[in-house]
Scaffold this motif. Sequence first.
Motif, PDB file in Angstrom:
ATOM      1  N   SER A 114       0.725  -1.226   0.098  1.00  0.00           N
ATOM      2  CA  SER A 114       0.028  -0.083   0.037  1.00  0.00           C
ATOM      3  C   SER A 114       0.775   1.385   0.012  1.00  0.00           C
ATOM      4  CB  SER A 114      -0.931  -0.038   1.173  1.00  0.00           C
ATOM      5  OG  SER A 114      -0.343  -0.055   2.451  1.00  0.00           O
ATOM      6  N   ASN A 115       2.063   1.289   0.741  1.00  0.00           N
ATOM      7  CA  ASN A 115       2.763   2.569   0.703  1.00  0.00           C
ATOM      8  C   ASN A 115       3.550   2.648  -0.571  1.00  0.00           C
ATOM      9  OD1 ASN A 115       2.294   2.989   3.458  1.00  0.00           O
ATOM     10  ND2 ASN A 115       4.184   2.002   4.090  1.00  0.00           N
ATOM     11  N   GLU A 116       3.951   1.662  -1.258  1.00  0.00           N
ATOM     12  CA  GLU A 116       4.589   1.611  -2.483  1.00  0.00           C
ATOM     13  C   GLU A 116       3.421   2.186  -3.635  1.00  0.00           C
ATOM     14  OE1 GLU A 116       7.531  -0.620  -5.670  1.00  0.00           O
ATOM     15  OE2 GLU A 116       6.686  -1.576  -3.987  1.00  0.00           O
ATOM     16  N   CYS A 117       2.322   1.640  -3.395  1.00  0.00           N
ATOM     17  CA  CYS A 117       1.254   1.837  -4.411  1.00  0.00           C
ATOM     18  C   CYS A 117       0.919   3.340  -4.533  1.00  0.00           C
ATOM     19  CB  CYS A 117      -0.155   1.105  -4.050  1.00  0.00           C
ATOM     20  SG  CYS A 117      -1.396   1.337  -5.245  1.00  0.00           S
ATOM     21  N   ALA A 118       0.818   4.085  -3.198  1.00  0.00           N
ATOM     22  CA  ALA A 118       0.506   5.391  -3.103  1.00  0.00           C
ATOM     23  C   ALA A 118       1.760   6.297  -3.531  1.00  0.00           C
ATOM     24  CB  ALA A 118       0.586   5.750  -1.571  1.00  0.00           C
ATOM     25  N   GLU A 119       2.886   5.937  -3.517  1.00  0.00           N
ATOM     26  CA  GLU A 119       4.076   6.584  -4.022  1.00  0.00           C
ATOM     27  C   GLU A 119       3.828   6.674  -5.587  1.00  0.00           C
ATOM     28  OE1 GLU A 119       8.631   5.652  -4.656  1.00  0.00           O
ATOM     29  OE2 GLU A 119       7.988   5.419  -2.655  1.00  0.00           O
ATOM     30  N   ILE A 120       3.616   5.279  -6.252  1.00  0.00           N
ATOM     31  CA  ILE A 120       3.438   5.135  -7.431  1.00  0.00           C
ATOM     32  C   ILE A 120       2.330   6.088  -8.120  1.00  0.00           C
ATOM     33  CG2 ILE A 120       2.826   3.455  -9.422  1.00  0.00           C
ATOM     34  CD1 ILE A 120       4.358   1.414  -7.588  1.00  0.00           C
ATOM     35  N   GLN A 121       1.391   6.071  -7.283  1.00  0.00           N
ATOM     36  CA  GLN A 121       0.177   6.806  -7.735  1.00  0.00           C
ATOM     37  C   GLN A 121       0.670   8.382  -7.781  1.00  0.00           C
ATOM     38  OE1 GLN A 121      -2.569   5.901  -9.061  1.00  0.00           O
ATOM     39  NE2 GLN A 121      -2.673   3.659  -8.500  1.00  0.00           N
ATOM     40  N   ALA A 122       1.139   8.766  -6.792  1.00  0.00           N
ATOM     41  CA  ALA A 122       1.972  10.085  -6.924  1.00  0.00           C
ATOM     42  C   ALA A 122       2.570  10.422  -7.993  1.00  0.00           C
ATOM     43  CB  ALA A 122       2.634  10.559  -5.639  1.00  0.00           C
ATOM     44  N   LEU A 123       3.410   9.513  -8.507  1.00  0.00           N
ATOM     45  CA  LEU A 123       4.583   9.730  -9.756  1.00  0.00           C
ATOM     46  C   LEU A 123       3.541   9.780 -10.933  1.00  0.00           C
ATOM     47  CD1 LEU A 123       7.278   7.242  -8.662  1.00  0.00           C
ATOM     48  CD2 LEU A 123       7.308   9.693  -9.109  1.00  0.00           C
ATOM     49  N   LEU A 124       2.476   8.832 -10.999  1.00  0.00           N
ATOM     50  CA  LEU A 124       1.729   8.717 -12.056  1.00  0.00           C
ATOM     51  C   LEU A 124       1.009  10.262 -12.345  1.00  0.00           C
ATOM     52  CD1 LEU A 124       0.539   5.344 -12.181  1.00  0.00           C
ATOM     53  CD2 LEU A 124       1.886   6.333 -13.952  1.00  0.00           C
ATOM     54  N   ALA A 125       0.260  10.719 -11.111  1.00  0.00           N
ATOM     55  CA  ALA A 125      -0.360  11.796 -11.057  1.00  0.00           C
ATOM     56  C   ALA A 125       0.546  13.160 -11.695  1.00  0.00           C
ATOM     57  CB  ALA A 125      -0.758  12.286  -9.675  1.00  0.00           C
ATOM     58  N   LYS A 126       2.041  13.163 -11.444  1.00  0.00           N
ATOM     59  CA  LYS A 126       2.874  14.007 -11.963  1.00  0.00           C
ATOM     60  C   LYS A 126       2.939  14.232 -13.392  1.00  0.00           C
ATOM     61  CE  LYS A 126       5.542  14.885  -7.674  1.00  0.00           C
ATOM     62  NZ  LYS A 126       7.000  14.870  -7.106  1.00  0.00           N
TER      63      LYS A 126
END
Length: 52
Positions: free
Chosen positions: A24-36
């Motif tokens: 879940s932590n890595e997923c949130a980080e990935i989602q933030a990268l994709l949003a950028k």
Amino acid sequence: MSAVAKLLGQKEQPLARLEADPGSNECAEIQALLAKVETGLKQDSAAAGEDQ
């Protein structure tokens, strides 16, 4: 290389990481990268539309 191509290239790695079933932590980080990346693509698209 165009800005769009560069951003699309940056999008590939996080998408591959999501397919690897991250925690879940890595997923949130990935989602933030994709949003950028998505924000960059939208800005570039809007700028291209203004140039026409």
